[in-house]
Design an enzyme around this catalytic site. Sequence first.
Site, PDB file in Angstrom:
ATOM      1  N   ASP A   1       0.618  31.187  13.174  1.00 16.88           N
ATOM      2  CA  ASP A   1       1.304  32.253  13.914  1.00 16.88           C
ATOM      3  C   ASP A   1       0.412  32.685  15.080  1.00 16.88           C
ATOM      4  O   ASP A   1      -0.800  32.844  14.932  1.00 16.88           O
ATOM      5  CB  ASP A   1       1.583  33.438  12.990  1.00 16.88           C
TER       6      ASP A   1
ATOM      7  N   ASN B   1      11.891  37.089   7.124  1.00 14.60           N
ATOM      8  CA  ASN B   1      12.558  38.240   7.719  1.00 14.60           C
ATOM      9  C   ASN B   1      13.948  37.817   8.188  1.00 14.60           C
ATOM     10  O   ASN B   1      14.100  36.758   8.809  1.00 14.60           O
ATOM     11  CB  ASN B   1      11.753  38.769   8.911  1.00 14.60           C
TER      12      ASN B   1
ATOM     13  N   SER C   1      12.406  38.394  14.659  1.00 16.16           N
ATOM     14  CA  SER C   1      12.339  38.425  16.124  1.00 16.16           C
ATOM     15  C   SER C   1      12.629  37.064  16.750  1.00 16.16           C
ATOM     16  O   SER C   1      12.887  36.989  17.947  1.00 16.16           O
ATOM     17  CB  SER C   1      10.968  38.937  16.586  1.00 16.16           C
ATOM     18  N   VAL C   2      12.552  35.993  15.985  1.00 13.38           N
ATOM     19  CA  VAL C   2      12.870  34.652  16.515  1.00 13.38           C
ATOM     20  C   VAL C   2      14.034  34.088  15.686  1.00 13.38           C
ATOM     21  O   VAL C   2      13.898  33.941  14.469  1.00 13.38           O
ATOM     22  CB  VAL C   2      11.646  33.703  16.441  1.00 13.38           C
TER      23      VAL C   2
ATOM     24  N   HIS D   1      12.283  31.051   9.608  1.00 15.28           N
ATOM     25  CA  HIS D   1      10.863  30.767   9.419  1.00 15.28           C
ATOM     26  C   HIS D   1      10.339  31.539   8.224  1.00 15.28           C
ATOM     27  O   HIS D   1      10.719  32.671   7.982  1.00 15.28           O
ATOM     28  CB  HIS D   1      10.045  31.100  10.673  1.00 15.28           C
TER      29      HIS D   1
ATOM     30  N   HIS E   1       6.984  33.055   6.619  1.00 13.64           N
ATOM     31  CA  HIS E   1       5.594  33.420   6.881  1.00 13.64           C
ATOM     32  C   HIS E   1       4.774  33.129   5.623  1.00 13.64           C
ATOM     33  O   HIS E   1       5.167  33.527   4.523  1.00 13.64           O
ATOM     34  CB  HIS E   1       5.465  34.922   7.165  1.00 13.64           C
TER      35      HIS E   1
HETATM   36  P1  DGP Z   1       9.592  37.305  12.758  1.00 13.76           P
HETATM   37  O1  DGP Z   1       9.202  38.660  13.237  1.00 13.76           O
HETATM   38  O2  DGP Z   1       9.752  37.223  11.263  1.00 13.76           O
HETATM   39  O3  DGP Z   1      10.792  36.768  13.521  1.00 13.76           O
HETATM   40  O4  DGP Z   1       8.352  36.382  13.087  1.00 13.76           O
HETATM   41  C1  DGP Z   1       8.206  35.681  14.274  1.00 13.76           C
HETATM   42  C2  DGP Z   1       6.762  35.256  14.345  1.00 13.76           C
HETATM   43  O5  DGP Z   1       6.668  34.249  15.314  1.00 13.76           O
HETATM   44  C3  DGP Z   1       5.790  36.365  14.759  1.00 13.76           C
HETATM   45  O6  DGP Z   1       4.890  36.612  13.682  1.00 13.76           O
HETATM   46  C4  DGP Z   1       5.056  35.802  15.956  1.00 13.76           C
HETATM   47  C5  DGP Z   1       5.408  34.320  15.926  1.00 13.76           C
HETATM   48  N1  DGP Z   1       5.539  33.708  17.220  1.00 13.76           N
HETATM   49  C6  DGP Z   1       6.346  34.122  18.234  1.00 13.76           C
HETATM   50  N2  DGP Z   1       6.211  33.302  19.303  1.00 13.76           N
HETATM   51  C7  DGP Z   1       5.311  32.346  18.939  1.00 13.76           C
HETATM   52  C8  DGP Z   1       4.756  31.223  19.628  1.00 13.76           C
HETATM   53  O7  DGP Z   1       5.069  30.910  20.762  1.00 13.76           O
HETATM   54  N3  DGP Z   1       3.842  30.475  18.940  1.00 13.76           N
HETATM   55  C9  DGP Z   1       3.480  30.778  17.655  1.00 13.76           C
HETATM   56  N4  DGP Z   1       2.565  29.983  17.088  1.00 13.76           N
HETATM   57  N5  DGP Z   1       3.978  31.832  16.982  1.00 13.76           N
HETATM   58  C10 DGP Z   1       4.882  32.602  17.623  1.00 13.76           C
END
Ligand code: DGP
Length: 121
Positions: A37, A94, A102-103, A107, A109
């Site tokens: 992350d 999430n 947020s994405v 995914h 974690h």
């Molecule tokens: P969530 O909040 O559960 O949707 O987690 C999204 C996660 O994705 C957050 O912990 C940060 C991570 N993240 C967002 N953009 C990038 C990226 O470009 N590269 C990586 N490695 N992680 C990312």
Amino acid sequence: MDNQLLMSEKTIFEKIIDREIPAELVYEDELIVAFKDVNPKAPVHILIIPRKAIPRVAEANEEDQQVLGRILCKAGEIADKAGVKESGFRLVINNGKDGGESVPHLHCHLLGGRPLEWPPG
Ligand code: DGP
């Protein structure tokens, strides 16, 4: 921007899968990819994602059983490689606004390397 265009846009995670943007990959196979992350919330913070663009767990269906099973079945191996299998780790998915998603690419974690509080905030 119209809906059609929005729907066809790749998420940041699809761009990582396609090697269009860099990430520190720690595991990959034909169904899933795992990488560090970018904004770690614990000493070990890895995201395990399906190659298939499933937006979130609430939209997964019967045909996604294999890939979702693979995420859980490989978590121990990924945690072991990261050095937290023995000390313990937590898996978090999430879903939606209140869930903290947020994405919009499913995914999981994998967090570890320190004692994690319960319940989460
Ligand atoms: P969530 O909040 O559960 O949707 O987690 C999204 C996660 O994705 C957050 O912990 C940060 C991570 N993240 C967002 N953009 C990038 C990226 O470009 N590269 C990586 N490695 N992680 C990312």
